[in-house]
Scaffold this active site. Structure first.
Site, PDB file in Angstrom:
ATOM      1  N   GLU A  76       0.682  -8.778  -5.763  1.00  0.00           N
ATOM      2  CA  GLU A  76       0.685  -7.710  -4.766  1.00  0.00           C
ATOM      3  C   GLU A  76       2.100  -7.210  -4.462  1.00  0.00           C
ATOM      4  O   GLU A  76       2.326  -6.023  -4.316  1.00  0.00           O
ATOM      5  CB  GLU A  76       0.019  -8.221  -3.476  1.00  0.00           C
ATOM      6  N   ASP A  77       3.048  -8.113  -4.401  1.00  0.00           N
ATOM      7  CA  ASP A  77       4.363  -7.746  -3.876  1.00  0.00           C
ATOM      8  C   ASP A  77       5.513  -7.731  -4.882  1.00  0.00           C
ATOM      9  O   ASP A  77       6.636  -7.413  -4.523  1.00  0.00           O
ATOM     10  CB  ASP A  77       4.757  -8.698  -2.732  1.00  0.00           C
TER      11      ASP A  77
END
Ligand code: MN
Length: 714
Positions: A76-77
């Site tokens: 996600e990051d």
């Protein structure tokens, strides 16, 4: 922050078979992936996944869960892809990380918790592997522990509400009491700091006033029990401010009246010891009537087992006591996680791939123990969620649908009007077909057009009763409409041929004679072929019957040119009043004729179609029709060709490419004969009109692979 070797040692402490190398690699991987990213607290970002892994290790979870905890934010990051994770840690870990990532994306979408129950269902439905949910809960716990570093107050409040309404109940549902308590209390701190402050203040005052009673009671109780030869461990624990607050609210009592600020736990070895300890306690101190509960013989639905009792204590008012075995204690604290831990010891060798399914099975088993009907219903829902999908509207509202549902079902679930006018759908920002099967968490935006109408074809793929009945109703109305229009057109022409006026009076007369209620009913009957146009003309003008018959017989120009009274048709929705015969596949540009069949409406044939010979004796069934093609909105028709192709590599590819290049779309392809040197096939191609098909045939004929091609006759 937990250091690498500490984490590994913690895991190895309860699972000696844990893959140490993979744990070490995951730790380093997370550190590298998050690089110089920082948290709101200023700490390096990777401290977060490491702490999450630590929480999971405290729950004694398997190495896969710990590794997932370490990697849970990388996709996600950071630039990390699932393929990389799969390559480095195997497909199972990749699947788990993917599951957590999907849950995190939902969290980002939801701006409100109005539909908390739906969200909880969504989370359960999406966590196909219970470990996904556990990692997510650990993630949320660490975020809550560090919530004070988030700068915006409204963001802190949103996260706290979400925790209270979604995550804490989820933790409770899978039996993780201590996790639930901590989540709630951390949220309480943010949501109602003054209430929490006053509870904490009162607790502090009580401690000063009476000293800390916990050690004294613990000592006394341990003594009494060991005198009676029961081996025990007595634990005293002050309840968390939030549960004290809830009790005060629920029971509407003041702080002073609250008996159970402190809870004592008597932990013994066996179930028999539980009842023995209970006997000892009840004979030493008088029990408070009505407070005894036996959750050992009748466990709670989430698997919780213990004996509960309250007694009048020697130097204090009342004591709440829970008696349980060590195993019950760990299950009460860690829920399914502990359950799993107990399994490992006995059959570690047998566990490998089956492990994740064991989890789900065990969870369901626990939930199956539900005793009262309402709780049972509540928990069997968990299984039902597997048959549901949950999708978002663009505003973030959740729509729950049965599995297999399509954007059409979604549209009807939002509102009937939305369903009736939908023409397309954007799923997660991408335009998709209306027949696409929706997946959990999809964001669906319905594209609407005010002039659109439900299509009968939808009925073949919708999954909800609401959509289906609505489409059927619409089709029925529309069908009648078309029959009425068609019947009226047929009659206008028949009256004109008979040189009689189609006046209101004449129609009324005919209605009476033919048992029809009103003109529209008469038109419909004619359109459907239940009543012939000659019968109507005859009923309206009995004296003109002979003329009418002669006129109808003359009506079809045998040269195939459309007559003066030809009824214009457009490609209508299949299954309605007018349809195209499948024997000759008429295309715009073909010379055509209509044949009325009672109950089936009008079939359009090409004038040269062999089928027409069957109707030579019944001229009253023939209708003169002509094309009325609208160039603005060209319609698609299916043309059929028979083709013989040389059996050589690439021949088939060439054919399909050629058709595509000429803007034809193959809708069906069938081999009629497959010899060693030749293929014979029938291809259905979607085209605009007969010229379009002729062009495609010409292009194919020019190709050396094609030895023979012609438009199909039958
Ligand atoms: Mn996280």
């Amino acid at each position: 922050m937990l250091r690498q070797f500490e984490l590994v040692e913690r895991v190895r402490g309860y699972d000696t078979a844990a893959d140490e190398d993979a744990l070490n690699r995951a730790y380093v991987f997370a550190m590298m992936a998050h690089g110089t990213q920082t948290r709101a607290s200023g700490d390096p970002y990777y401290s977060h996944p490491v702490e999450v892994a630590g929480i999971l290790a405290d729950m004694k979870l398997d190495a896969s869960s710990i590794i997932t905890g370490l990697l849970h934010d990388t996709v996600e990051d950071t630039d990390t892809t699932l393929e990389e994770i799969s390559g480095q840690f195997g497909p199972q870990i990749a699947q788990l990380v993917d599951g957590v990532t999907k849950l995190s994306r939902i969290e980002l979408q939801s701006e409100n918790t109005r539909q908390a129950e739906n969200f909880r269902k969504l989370f359960l439905a999406m966590s196909e592997d219970i470990r996904v949910l556990l990692v997510k809960l650990a993630d949320r716990l660490h975020n809550m522990r560090t919530l004070q570093f988030v700068k915006k107050p409204e963001k802190r409040l949103r996260i706290a509400h979400e925790t209270m309404e979604i995550y804490a109940p989820l933790a409770e549902r899978i039996g993780m009491q201590s996790l639930k308590d901590e989540l709630e209390d951390l949220a309480f701190r943010e949501i109602n700091p003054s209430a929490r402050g006053s509870v904490v203040e009162r607790l502090r005052y009580l401690h000063e006033e009476g000293g800390n009673i916990i050690p004294r009671v613990v000592e006394r109780m341990s003594e009494t029990l060991s005198e009676a030869d029961v081996t025990v461990e007595v634990l005293g624990r002050e309840k968390r401010p939030y549960s004290i607050w809830r009790k005060m609210q629920r029971k509407n009592v003041t702080f002073e009246q609250l008996s159970d600020i402190v809870a004592f736990r008597v932990v013994v070895e066996t179930v028999t010891d539980c009842y023995r300890a209970l006997g000892v306690i009840h004979s030493a101190w008088p029990m408070v009537p009505g407070r005894f509960k036996d959750y050992i013989s009748t466990p709670k639905p989430n698997g919780y087992r213990s004996l509960h009792t309250t007694v009048y204590a020697p130097e204090h008012q009342r004591l709440e006591i829970q008696i349980r075995t060590r195993q019950m204690h760990e299950i009460a604290e860690f829920g399914v996680a502990a359950h799993w831990g107990y399994g490992v010891g006995e059959e570690r060798a047998a566990l490998s791939d089956g492990r994740q399914y064991r989890w789900v099975r065990e969870l369901l088993e626990i939930l199956d123990h539900a005793s009262d009907p309402e709780e049972f219903l509540e928990h069997t829902k968990l299984e039902m969620f597997q048959d549901q999908v949950f999708c978002f509207t663009p505003k973030g509202d959740l729509i729950s649908l049965p599995r297999g549902a399509t954007p059409v079902d979604f549209a009807y679930a939002v509102h009937t009007n939305v369903g009736d006018t939908c023409v397309g759908a954007k799923i997660n920002g991408q335009i998709n077909q209306l027949r696409t099967i929706l997946q959990n968490g999809d964001q669906v935006e319905i594209v609407r057009s005010s002039v659109a109408a439900p299509s009968p074809i939808w009925e073949q793929f919708v999954a909800t009763g609401k959509a289906r009945s609505r489409i059927r109703r619409f089709v029925r109305v529309k069908e009648r409409d078309e029959y009425v229009r068609l019947g009226e057109a047929i009659l206008e022409r028949a009256f004109a041929q008979a040189r009689c006026e189609m006046s209101k009076k004449a129609l009324k007369h005919a209605c009476g004679a033919l048992g029809q209620r009103m003109a529209d009913d008469l038109f419909e009957a004619v359109g459907r072929g239940d009543v012939t146009s000659m019968q109507v003309v005859g009923a309206a003008y009995p004296e003109a019957v002979g003329a009418g018959e002669a006129a109808v017989a003359r009506a079809i120009p045998r040269d195939g040119s459309a007559g003066d009274h030809a009824i214009p048709i457009r490609g209508l929705i299949p299954g309605m009043a007018v349809h195209f015969a499948v024997c000759c596949h008429p295309l715009p540009g073909d010379r055509i004729v209509g044949i009325v069949t009672s109950g089936k409406g009008v079939a359009i044939h090409t004038i040269g179609c062999d089928t027409l010979q069957q109707f030579e004796e019944t001229p009253e069934r023939w209708i003169d029709v002509s094309w009325s093609v609208d160039d603005e909105t060209p319609e698609v028709h299916v043309g059929r060709v028979d083709i013989v192709v040389v059996n050589e590599p690439g021949a088939l590819g060439t054919i399909t490419t050629l058709i595509g290049r000429n803007n034809g779309n193959i809708s069906n392809l069938k081999f009629t004969n497959r010899a060693t040197d030749f293929f014979e096939m029938t291809i259905d191609v979607e085209v605009r009109d007969v010229r379009h098909l002729t062009n495609i045939i010409a292009a194919l004929r020019a190709n050396p692979s094609v030895t023979d091609i012609e438009r199909a006759k039958l």
